[in-house]
Scaffold this motif. Structure first.
Motif, mmCIF file in Angstrom:
data_model
loop_
_atom_site.group_PDB
_atom_site.id
_atom_site.type_symbol
_atom_site.label_atom_id
_atom_site.label_comp_id
_atom_site.label_asym_id
_atom_site.label_seq_id
_atom_site.Cartn_x
_atom_site.Cartn_y
_atom_site.Cartn_z
ATOM 1 N N VAL A 40 -4.145 -4.389 -0.897
ATOM 2 C CA VAL A 40 -5.537 -4.427 -0.247
ATOM 3 C C VAL A 40 -6.028 -5.822 -0.175
ATOM 4 O O VAL A 40 -6.626 -6.195 0.459
ATOM 5 N N CYS A 73 -12.367 -7.767 -4.879
ATOM 6 C CA CYS A 73 -12.594 -7.929 -3.536
ATOM 7 C C CYS A 73 -13.875 -8.826 -3.627
ATOM 8 O O CYS A 73 -13.277 -9.881 -2.174
ATOM 9 N N LEU A 81 -10.062 -1.743 6.651
ATOM 10 C CA LEU A 81 -10.382 -1.859 5.341
ATOM 11 C C LEU A 81 -11.078 -1.173 4.917
ATOM 12 O O LEU A 81 -10.539 -1.348 3.225
ATOM 13 N N LEU A 116 -9.258 1.972 3.779
ATOM 14 C CA LEU A 116 -8.107 1.425 2.146
ATOM 15 C C LEU A 116 -9.226 1.428 1.008
ATOM 16 O O LEU A 116 -8.766 1.359 -0.207
ATOM 17 N N ILE A 138 0.660 -0.960 -0.352
ATOM 18 C CA ILE A 138 -0.446 -0.121 -0.030
ATOM 19 C C ILE A 138 0.602 1.573 -0.301
ATOM 20 O O ILE A 138 1.074 2.303 -0.586
#
Length: 456
Positions: A172, A218, A191, A194, A124
């Motif tokens: 992520v 995701c 989360l 992010l 990240i």
């Protein structure tokens, strides 16, 4: 007629899913399901929009295909695409895919929650830093936003930097995987933030399709890496209005500070304009304009016979060393042709239009090898999808195998840009994991994990 074609094509996709589906595969995240979903999203909504508004078609395509000719052009396109989809299904179900997946060694690594969190944070931070460098090279964030229509001119020559920017999303995905070990309220809060940051950064690059891909990715990581998602249709149904509004509203908010103030004081205006932007959304998610142009422009006398793929040989060379380097993005050639210029590979990017019409697998195969090229490419695409999926199952859904499958199923196409992007991202992922985990092709999992090649 276009509306009827769209409906018939939709039922055809459902039929293909019924014919080629494997009951042993995940219902929603199998390569066939996701592949057909993307084909639907990138074609049907926009074709329905074209039924009601011919002027949505790009003027360069309108100059070649009249409103009267458009239904027949779309019919020919969907007919060839339908045959290609059938070959895609054959490729997904090919036994060759399972045999090839069994020959790929499992990249074994000692998994731990702490190592995954460290890898996530490093990814990240590296990704955010790469974004900052990119925006700085583009003259600042505001200058980048003001010149989104020529974003190809900014991304050209920044392939390595773009790969590092991809680490933000990868970070992520890795963080999502840590929920396999531990879940708590604080992690969900992290989360969420992010997720918002990546959505903002992804949106700032100008493409709404990438936002959709990030969301699907995701869900894919959570489903295979954490817990199988139950009642997916119900949960997605609740999120769709929010996601749709976000995708519609963000481009409108990319305006002057004065306009943003108007929207803040009058949210009903934003809602109204977001609704009006729906047709533009279907257009931006689609490649139909590009494919119609390619099918109209190319014939057996002027196809490139693979010349565009020769540009891949120049991909590793920095533009600073070789200024005459042709573009990695073969869509730049198509946009230049659409602008009325006669070009063919290899041509220096400086002599081409500073924007791109991505051809994807269909267009890239057609402009190089015509109809037969489309069928072969779609079949090979299905095999590659299936290989990555079966390798993930063979690897017992290790994170690196999920990331590889996710990258391929959401982004891979037989176009130069997508080939380079996928290879670059997989190399970055492997290098990243090698920093934290022991990679050993003689892993015990290699000996006990094997997919039944005779199963359907």
């Amino acid at each position: 007629m276009i509306l009827l074609i769209s409906l018939m094509f939709t039922f055809f996709l459902l039929g293909i899913h019924f014919i080629f589906r494997n009951k042993n595969d995940d219902r929603f995240f199998s390569p066939l399901s996701i592949g057909l979903l993307f084909i639907f999203i990138t074609n049907v909504p926009y074709m329905i929009s074209l039924h009601f508004d011919y002027n949505l078609l790009h003027v360069s395509v309108q100059s070649r295909i009249s409103e009267f000719e458009l239904p027949m052009a779309i019919f020919k396109y969907t007919l060839l695409l339908s045959v290609g989809v059938f070959f895609l299904g054959l490729g997904v179900n090919s036994k060759k895919a399972k045999k090839f997946a069994n020959k790929i060694p499992i990249l074994f690594h000692e998994e731990s929650n702490n190592k995954y969190k460290l890898a996530a944070y490093l990814s990240i931070l590296t990704g955010l830093s790469a974004y900052l460098v990119f925006f700085n090279q583009a003259g600042g964030f505001l200058n980048w936003i003001d010149n989104l229509n020529t974003r190809a001119s900014f991304t050209t020559g920044n392939g390595y930097l773009m790969s590092l920017m991809g680490l933000l999303s990868i970070g992520v995905y890795i963080y999502i995987y840590t929920f396999k070990y531990k879940k708590n309220f604080f992690k969900y809060i992290i989360l969420f933030f992010l997720f918002v940051i990546v959505l903002f950064m992804t949106s700032s690059l100008g493409g709404r399709r990438s936002v959709l891909l990030f969301i699907i990715y995701c869900l894919l990581i959570w489903n295979f890496g954490v817990n199988k998602i139950k009642n997916l249709l119900l949960k997605v149904g609740v999120l769709v209005p929010i996601i749709l509004f976000y995708i519609l509203a963000v481009p409108i908010l990319r305006t002057s500070p004065e306009d943003i103030e108007v929207y803040m004081n009058n949210p009903e205006v934003l809602i109204e304009e977001a609704g009006d932007d729906l047709n533009k959304l279907t257009k931006q998610l689609s490649f139909v304009d590009h494919q119609l142009f390619i099918m109209d422009y190319f014939n057996v006398d002027n196809i490139w016979l693979g010349k565009s793929y020769m540009d891949l040989l120049y991909a590793p060379i920095p533009r600073s060393i070789y200024p005459e380097k042709p573009p990695i993005d073969d869509g730049v050639y198509i946009r230049t042709l659409a602008a009325g210029h006669d070009v063919s590979p290899p041509t220096s990017y400086d002599k081409l239009y500073p924007s791109s019409w991505p051809p994807e697998t269909f267009g890239a195969a057609y402009m190089n090898f015509s109809v037969i090229g489309v069928l072969i490419a779609m079949y090979l695409l299905g095999i590659i999808y299936s290989v990555s999926y079966n390798y993930m199952k063979k690897s017992q859904f290790s994170l690196i195998s999920i990331l590889i499958y996710g990258n391929i199923i959401t982004n891979f196409q037989f176009s130069n840009l997508k080939i380079v992007q996928i290879l670059s991202e997989i190399v970055v992922i492997v290098i990243l994991f090698s920093l934290f985990f022991d990679i050993n092709k003689d892993s015990p999992r290699n000996k006990k994990s094997k997919i039944n090649e005779s199963s359907p």
